[in-house]
Design a protein around this motif. Structure first.
Motif, PDB file in Angstrom:
ATOM      1  N   LEU A 105       0.814  -1.217   0.000  1.00 23.05           N
ATOM      2  CA  LEU A 105       0.000   0.000   0.000  1.00 23.05           C
ATOM      3  C   LEU A 105       0.848   1.267   0.000  1.00 23.05           C
ATOM      4  CD1 LEU A 105      -2.940  -0.992   2.388  1.00 23.05           C
ATOM      5  CD2 LEU A 105      -2.856  -1.055  -0.113  1.00 23.05           C
ATOM      6  N   GLU A 106       2.044   1.195   0.596  1.00 26.13           N
ATOM      7  CA  GLU A 106       2.924   2.375   0.597  1.00 26.13           C
ATOM      8  C   GLU A 106       3.371   2.695  -0.824  1.00 26.13           C
ATOM      9  OE1 GLU A 106       3.296  -0.173   2.690  1.00 26.13           O
ATOM     10  OE2 GLU A 106       2.687   0.808   4.573  1.00 26.13           O
ATOM     11  N   LYS A 107       3.768   1.664  -1.571  1.00 23.84           N
ATOM     12  CA  LYS A 107       4.196   1.876  -2.957  1.00 23.84           C
ATOM     13  C   LYS A 107       3.020   2.280  -3.847  1.00 23.84           C
ATOM     14  CE  LYS A 107       8.452  -0.838  -2.995  1.00 23.84           C
ATOM     15  NZ  LYS A 107       9.200  -1.972  -3.570  1.00 23.84           N
ATOM     16  N   ALA A 108       1.857   1.712  -3.542  1.00 19.88           N
ATOM     17  CA  ALA A 108       0.652   2.097  -4.291  1.00 19.88           C
ATOM     18  C   ALA A 108       0.392   3.588  -4.113  1.00 19.88           C
ATOM     19  CB  ALA A 108      -0.552   1.283  -3.814  1.00 19.88           C
ATOM     20  N   PHE A 109       0.445   4.036  -2.860  1.00 20.54           N
ATOM     21  CA  PHE A 109       0.226   5.452  -2.561  1.00 20.54           C
ATOM     22  C   PHE A 109       1.245   6.326  -3.295  1.00 20.54           C
ATOM     23  CE2 PHE A 109       1.210   9.231   0.001  1.00 20.54           C
ATOM     24  CZ  PHE A 109      -0.031   9.848  -0.014  1.00 20.54           C
ATOM     25  N   TYR A 110       2.524   5.894  -3.268  1.00 14.39           N
ATOM     26  CA  TYR A 110       3.597   6.654  -3.929  1.00 14.39           C
ATOM     27  C   TYR A 110       3.291   6.846  -5.412  1.00 14.39           C
ATOM     28  CZ  TYR A 110       8.099   7.624  -6.145  1.00 14.39           C
ATOM     29  OH  TYR A 110       9.101   8.175  -6.918  1.00 14.39           O
ATOM     30  N   TRP A 111       2.866   5.766  -6.089  1.00 12.77           N
ATOM     31  CA  TRP A 111       2.635   5.848  -7.530  1.00 12.77           C
ATOM     32  C   TRP A 111       1.326   6.544  -7.871  1.00 12.77           C
ATOM     33  CZ3 TRP A 111       6.289   5.945 -10.861  1.00 12.77           C
ATOM     34  CH2 TRP A 111       7.484   5.275 -10.607  1.00 12.77           C
ATOM     35  N   TYR A 112       0.301   6.435  -6.984  1.00  9.57           N
ATOM     36  CA  TYR A 112      -0.905   7.242  -7.201  1.00  9.57           C
ATOM     37  C   TYR A 112      -0.555   8.726  -7.149  1.00  9.57           C
ATOM     38  CZ  TYR A 112      -4.269   3.356  -6.875  1.00  9.57           C
ATOM     39  OH  TYR A 112      -5.000   2.223  -7.104  1.00  9.57           O
ATOM     40  N   GLN A 113       0.304   9.057  -6.189  1.00  7.93           N
ATOM     41  CA  GLN A 113       0.723  10.457  -6.032  1.00  7.93           C
ATOM     42  C   GLN A 113       1.492  10.937  -7.260  1.00  7.93           C
ATOM     43  OE1 GLN A 113       3.052  11.200  -2.442  1.00  7.93           O
ATOM     44  NE2 GLN A 113       1.858  13.048  -2.128  1.00  7.93           N
ATOM     45  N   LYS A 114       2.426  10.106  -7.749  1.00  8.20           N
ATOM     46  CA  LYS A 114       3.201  10.456  -8.944  1.00  8.20           C
ATOM     47  C   LYS A 114       2.281  10.622 -10.153  1.00  8.20           C
ATOM     48  CE  LYS A 114       7.363  10.256  -9.458  1.00  8.20           C
ATOM     49  NZ  LYS A 114       8.352  11.366  -9.502  1.00  8.20           N
ATOM     50  N   ALA A 115       1.324   9.703 -10.293  1.00 10.63           N
ATOM     51  CA  ALA A 115       0.391   9.764 -11.424  1.00 10.63           C
ATOM     52  C   ALA A 115      -0.465  11.017 -11.348  1.00 10.63           C
ATOM     53  CB  ALA A 115      -0.483   8.516 -11.450  1.00 10.63           C
ATOM     54  N   ALA A 116      -0.935  11.330 -10.133  1.00  9.78           N
ATOM     55  CA  ALA A 116      -1.759  12.525  -9.923  1.00  9.78           C
ATOM     56  C   ALA A 116      -0.971  13.789 -10.250  1.00  9.78           C
ATOM     57  CB  ALA A 116      -2.261  12.573  -8.483  1.00  9.78           C
ATOM     58  N   GLU A 117       0.276  13.820  -9.808  1.00  9.26           N
ATOM     59  CA  GLU A 117       1.138  14.979 -10.093  1.00  9.26           C
ATOM     60  C   GLU A 117       1.389  15.142 -11.580  1.00  9.26           C
ATOM     61  OE1 GLU A 117       4.517  14.042  -7.698  1.00  9.26           O
ATOM     62  OE2 GLU A 117       3.560  14.711  -5.825  1.00  9.26           O
TER      63      GLU A 117
END
Length: 362
Positions: free
Chosen positions: A275-287
């Motif tokens: 879930l930590e990596k999922a959050f990281y990549w959701y954030q990158k995608a959103a940015e």
């Protein structure tokens, strides 16, 4: 001394012909010949200064001697002078002069100049945009053996730029360019096979060319290849390989791949759940502008984090970003935020505005 002999002597020293290789002496005699008006020596002298052969690199002198050679009708020098103006080598960047010297060189048969002239017309660089002229010069460059021109001819046919749209011809030129190792053409050729544009739909061939393009570093192809593996299109379904290519594409800056990579981590598809990596990549995608990632981040703040004031503000910001990009669900959620004062001051007028926008969108 005889100026032609000076030039020949320079060539001998530069190529080790009949004597030992000696770049310093080659430079010395190129300089002597150039100063005595041998135009070919001017061009060679400029190249010595450009590459630091036999002398320290000096871009101002590079420009000076290419200019002298070009003004003395050395056609190759015309092209190199154009590139000096294009890239600001030894002179201030000037696209109008780039175009002027590219055109001179192209009209004198320099094939690289033909290709760059086509690019100038395509992009309106240093001249008015003219897609018909661009198409004409791509064709001329291709006939002279510039393989990159094949790809642009395909684009012209595919988009109807400078010529009548013709998907069959676009396909044929993408195929020819791809077989000549033009990586962008490999990607578009695969897309032709996926969509059945200009040829029969063929998922196996689409997969083959996506793979070739991906292995050559085309991030869009990496993403498409991952989709092929995820859905079993043109190949056997393989979630581990799908994950691998989503990761490669994401690391190369592909926003949709970032989102799918986050989903893979969230759901444990093709990799261990994280879930930590999922959050990281959701954030990158959103940015990087992915609307669905923005909404997933909101879910993360609500479902996996503590609803601190800071989390609510972040949540609001992502909802607002997605809403402003036209996402209907985000518009509705933004209205709720304004109505209830979640992450932002309560504002019923703005709540009404976003409810209205969401309703009109639906």
């Amino acid at each position: 001394g005889d100026k032609e002999a000076m030039f020949i002597l320079a060539i001998c020293y530069g190529g080790g012909k009949g004597t030992e290789l000696n770049f310093k002496k080659a430079f010395y005699w190129y300089q002597k010949a150039a100063e005595n008006g041998v135009k070919e020596a001017m061009f060679s002298l400029a190249t010595c200064y450009l590459n630091g052969v036999g002398i320290e690199r000096d871009l101002e002198k590079t420009f000076y001697w290419y200019q002298k050679a070009a003004e003395n009708d050395v056609k190759e020098a015309m092209f190199y002078l154009a590139m000096c103006y294009r890239n600001g080598v030894g002179i201030e960047r000037n696209l109008e002069k780039t175009f002027y010297w590219c055109q001179k060189a192209a009209n004198n048969g320099v094939r690289e100049a033909m290709f760059y002239l086509a690019m100038c017309y395509r992009n309106g660089a240093g001249t008015d945009r003219n897609l018909e002229e661009s198409f004409t010069w791509y064709q001329k460059a291709e006939k002279k053996g510039i393989k990159e021109a094949k790809y642009y001819i395909a684009l012209c046919y595919g988009n109807g730029e400078g010529t009548r749209k013709n998907l069959k011809k676009a396909f044929e030129w993408y195929q020819e360019a791809a077989e000549n190792d033009i990586k962008e053409a490999m990607y578009y050729l695969a897309t032709c096979y996926i969509k059945g544009e200009g040829t029969q739909k063929n998922l196996e061939k689409a997969f083959y060319w996506y793979q070739k393009a991906a292995e050559n570093g085309v991030k869009e192809a990496m993403y498409s290849l991952a989709i092929c593996y995820e859905n079993g299109e043109g190949t056997e379904k393989n979630l581990e390989k799908a994950f691998y290519w989503y990761q490669k594409a994401a690391e190369n800056g592909h926003a949709n791949a970032m989102f799918n990579l986050a989903n893979s981590y969230k759901n444990g598809k093709g990799t261990e759940k994280n879930l930590e990596k999922a959050f990281y990549w959701y954030q990158k995608a959103a940015e990087n502008g992915n609307e669905l990632a923005m909404l997933n981040l909101v879910d993360y703040y609500h479902n996996y984090g503590v609803e601190t004031e800071r989390d609510l503000e972040k949540s609001f910001n992502w909802i607002q970003n997605a809403a402003e990009k036209g996402n209907e669900e985000a518009m509705f959620n933004l209205a709720i935020c304004y109505e209830n004062g979640k992450g932002i001051d309560k504002n019923l007028e703005k709540a009404f505005h976003w409810y209205q926008k969401a309703a009109e969108k639906g």
